[in-house]
Design an enzyme around this catalytic site. Structure first.
Site, mmCIF file in Angstrom:
data_model
loop_
_atom_site.group_PDB
_atom_site.id
_atom_site.type_symbol
_atom_site.label_atom_id
_atom_site.label_comp_id
_atom_site.label_asym_id
_atom_site.label_seq_id
_atom_site.Cartn_x
_atom_site.Cartn_y
_atom_site.Cartn_z
ATOM 1 N N CYS A 113 6.236 -5.054 0.802
ATOM 2 C CA CYS A 113 7.041 -4.718 -0.380
ATOM 3 C C CYS A 113 8.523 -4.532 -0.071
ATOM 4 C CB CYS A 113 6.482 -3.471 -1.049
ATOM 5 S SG CYS A 113 4.716 -3.542 -1.315
ATOM 6 N N HIS A 249 11.651 -0.159 -5.054
ATOM 7 C CA HIS A 249 10.413 -0.928 -5.141
ATOM 8 C C HIS A 249 9.515 -0.292 -6.197
ATOM 9 C CE1 HIS A 249 6.611 -2.667 -4.503
ATOM 10 N NE2 HIS A 249 6.120 -1.700 -3.773
ATOM 11 N N ASN A 279 2.427 -3.615 -9.505
ATOM 12 C CA ASN A 279 3.133 -3.654 -8.220
ATOM 13 C C ASN A 279 3.091 -5.093 -7.699
ATOM 14 O OD1 ASN A 279 3.852 -3.578 -5.522
ATOM 15 N ND2 ASN A 279 2.727 -1.705 -5.050
HETATM 16 O O1 UT7 Z 1 3.612 -1.005 -2.602
HETATM 17 C C1 UT7 Z 1 3.283 -0.406 -1.382
HETATM 18 C C2 UT7 Z 1 3.384 1.060 -1.457
HETATM 19 N N1 UT7 Z 1 2.260 1.584 -2.232
HETATM 20 C C3 UT7 Z 1 2.400 2.705 -2.899
HETATM 21 O O2 UT7 Z 1 3.464 3.275 -2.953
HETATM 22 C C4 UT7 Z 1 1.167 3.308 -3.571
HETATM 23 C C5 UT7 Z 1 1.100 4.810 -3.285
HETATM 24 N N2 UT7 Z 1 -0.063 5.481 -3.878
HETATM 25 C C6 UT7 Z 1 -0.282 5.623 -5.209
HETATM 26 O O3 UT7 Z 1 0.440 5.074 -6.013
HETATM 27 C C7 UT7 Z 1 -1.379 6.548 -5.665
HETATM 28 O O4 UT7 Z 1 -1.835 7.292 -4.553
HETATM 29 C C8 UT7 Z 1 -2.588 5.816 -6.307
HETATM 30 C C9 UT7 Z 1 -2.192 5.271 -7.694
HETATM 31 C C10 UT7 Z 1 -3.076 4.697 -5.418
HETATM 32 C C11 UT7 Z 1 -3.741 6.806 -6.536
HETATM 33 O O5 UT7 Z 1 -3.301 7.871 -7.370
HETATM 34 P P1 UT7 Z 1 -3.540 9.382 -6.944
HETATM 35 O O6 UT7 Z 1 -3.051 10.224 -8.043
HETATM 36 O O7 UT7 Z 1 -2.945 9.583 -5.578
HETATM 37 O O8 UT7 Z 1 -5.109 9.475 -6.896
HETATM 38 P P2 UT7 Z 1 -6.030 9.888 -5.676
HETATM 39 O O9 UT7 Z 1 -6.123 8.806 -4.669
HETATM 40 O O10 UT7 Z 1 -5.633 11.254 -5.223
HETATM 41 O O11 UT7 Z 1 -7.437 9.983 -6.394
HETATM 42 C C12 UT7 Z 1 -7.705 10.969 -7.416
HETATM 43 C C13 UT7 Z 1 -9.069 10.701 -8.019
HETATM 44 C C14 UT7 Z 1 -10.153 10.455 -6.961
HETATM 45 O O12 UT7 Z 1 -11.359 11.041 -7.415
HETATM 46 P P3 UT7 Z 1 -11.849 12.480 -6.828
HETATM 47 O O13 UT7 Z 1 -11.937 12.265 -5.354
HETATM 48 O O14 UT7 Z 1 -10.745 13.434 -7.212
HETATM 49 O O15 UT7 Z 1 -13.121 12.698 -7.524
HETATM 50 C C15 UT7 Z 1 -10.315 8.951 -6.969
HETATM 51 O O16 UT7 Z 1 -11.601 8.539 -6.577
HETATM 52 O O17 UT7 Z 1 -9.034 9.521 -8.820
HETATM 53 C C16 UT7 Z 1 -10.092 8.636 -8.428
HETATM 54 N N3 UT7 Z 1 -9.657 7.262 -8.649
HETATM 55 C C17 UT7 Z 1 -9.788 6.645 -9.830
HETATM 56 N N4 UT7 Z 1 -10.343 7.053 -10.983
HETATM 57 C C18 UT7 Z 1 -10.329 6.181 -12.025
HETATM 58 C C19 UT7 Z 1 -9.009 6.425 -7.802
HETATM 59 N N5 UT7 Z 1 -8.742 5.252 -8.396
HETATM 60 C C20 UT7 Z 1 -9.225 5.360 -9.670
HETATM 61 C C21 UT7 Z 1 -9.255 4.496 -10.777
HETATM 62 N N6 UT7 Z 1 -9.806 4.956 -11.913
HETATM 63 N N7 UT7 Z 1 -8.719 3.256 -10.727
#
Ligand code: UT7
Length: 333
Positions: A113, A249, A279
């Site tokens: 990215c 980004h 993204n």
């Molecule tokens: O471009 C390269 C650089 N990339 C980035 O900058 C991406 C950085 N990361 C992010 O943008 C975020 O971490 C994500 C969007 C990937 C995830 O969001 P988050 O708020 O950090 O969620 P999380 O990983 O902490 O997950 C929270 C909950 C989890 O469930 P439990 O463990 O709390 O029960 C996940 O399993 O959300 C769940 N989850 C989802 N639920 C519904 C993860 N993905 C999904 C989904 N739909 N698509």
């Protein structure tokens, strides 16, 4: 040292629009979750027979149409992509022949990215050193080919697209100070591999798909972006208040909101592409820039701050004055 300016911009977005509801049909997720956690409303996926090189050529033709650009004396092509058509020949060589450019260098770079900012930085350096006068820099990705549609943590994030910038040697310098950095120790948190091996002691899954530890990347990205914008202001001898538009980004709109809140910068100074296109990795910054120009949000004379970050972990940023007249852009993206 020779000065440079970004003369023109082009963009291409594939035709298939994919709303969040598509993922509700194949995964345990919801439109609400995706919007609340990422701000993403839609993304676009390339057709089955469409490749990164095709999208780059379309972005270049879009630039030619809007800005009446002559490609015949382009002397270097840089393509930033982690989704090239194949390993060799590189995408840049395909662009050379399809645009009919006779005498040009052609190189692909892979820094995920951050790629577009790395490309602009290298173009500025090649011009400053007197090696080149007219360089095409592309950021283009077909992320839909490398995401695992069973992994709800990652597949909902990404989209496909391409953008390109024309960087030329000029009397007036409008591409100011830049910086780049890396933290390779974080490599295992965001990777794609087709070989079984270890990265920094961690076994990685070799399935040709992108794997991301979202929380680890998020934490790193918030710090890197906040610190990076401050660094850019400092090395350019300006304050963040002096910047008219920020083009970070576009990975996650909620992350951008957190960073800008922390820095005390109003969100209307941030131009993003993530809500509409997802993204798009190396394409995200040129798509946002283009969108900002097209809508009149970015004007001639505006001071812009670009900062890419991603796998590696790598980051790269630069400050420039926009000289491009957005009113020349049609409504074709
Ligand atoms: O471009 C390269 C650089 N990339 C980035 O900058 C991406 C950085 N990361 C992010 O943008 C975020 O971490 C994500 C969007 C990937 C995830 O969001 P988050 O708020 O950090 O969620 P999380 O990983 O902490 O997950 C929270 C909950 C989890 O469930 P439990 O463990 O709390 O029960 C996940 O399993 O959300 C769940 N989850 C989802 N639920 C519904 C993860 N993905 C999904 C989904 N739909 N698509």
């Amino acid at each position: 040292m020779n000065s440079s300016t970004v003369k023109a911009l082009g963009a291409y977005c594939p035709h298939t629009k994919v709303d969040n509801s598509y993922f509700e049909g194949i995964l345990d997720t919801s439109d609400t979750w995706i919007r609340e956690r990422t701000g993403i409303e839609s993304r676009y996926f390339a057709a089955e027979n469409e490749y990164t090189g095709d999208m780059c050529v379309n972005a270049a033709l879009d630039m030619q149409k809007n800005f009446n650009v002559d490609f015949s004396d382009v002397d270097f092509i840089i393509v930033a992509s982690m989704t090239p058509d194949q390993t060799i020949p590189n995408v840049a060589s395909q662009i050379q022949t399809r645009l009919g450019i006779r005498n040009t260098g052609a190189v692909d770079i892979c820094c995920a990215c951050s790629g577009f900012c790395y490309g602009l930085t290298m173009a500025k350096g090649l011009i400053a050193a007197g090696c080149c006068r007219k360089i095409l820099v592309f950021g283009a990705e077909i992320m839909s080919r490398i995401i695992d549609f069973k992994d709800r943590n990652t597949c909902i994030l990404f989209g496909d697209g391409a953008g390109c910038a024309l960087v030329e040697r000029s009397e007036e310098n409008t591409v100011f100070e830049c910086f780049s950095g890396t933290d390779g120790s974080m490599g295992k948190e965001l990777y794609l591999s087709t070989r079984n091996r270890y990265v920094n002691g961690a076994e990685i899954i070799a399935d040709g798909m992108v794997h991301q530890n979202g929380r680890a990347v998020y934490k790193w990205a918030v710090n890197t972006l906040s610190e990076g914008l401050r660094t850019l202001a400092s090395i350019n001898g300006i304050t963040l208040d002096d910047v008219d538009c920020f083009l970070p980004h576009s990975a996650n709109y909620r992350m951008l909101e957190a960073v800008f809140k922390g820095l005390g910068i109003p969100m209307d100074k941030c131009v993003d592409s993530v809500r509409r296109y997802g993204n798009t990795s190396a394409a995200s910054i040129p798509l946002a820039w283009y969108e900002g120009l097209r809508t009149g949000r970015i004007r001639q004379g505006d001071t812009l701050m670009l900062l890419g970050f991603g796998a590696g972990f790598t980051y790269s940023g630069l400050c420039l004055r926009n000289t491009i007249d957005g009113s020349r852009i049609g409504q074709n993206v």
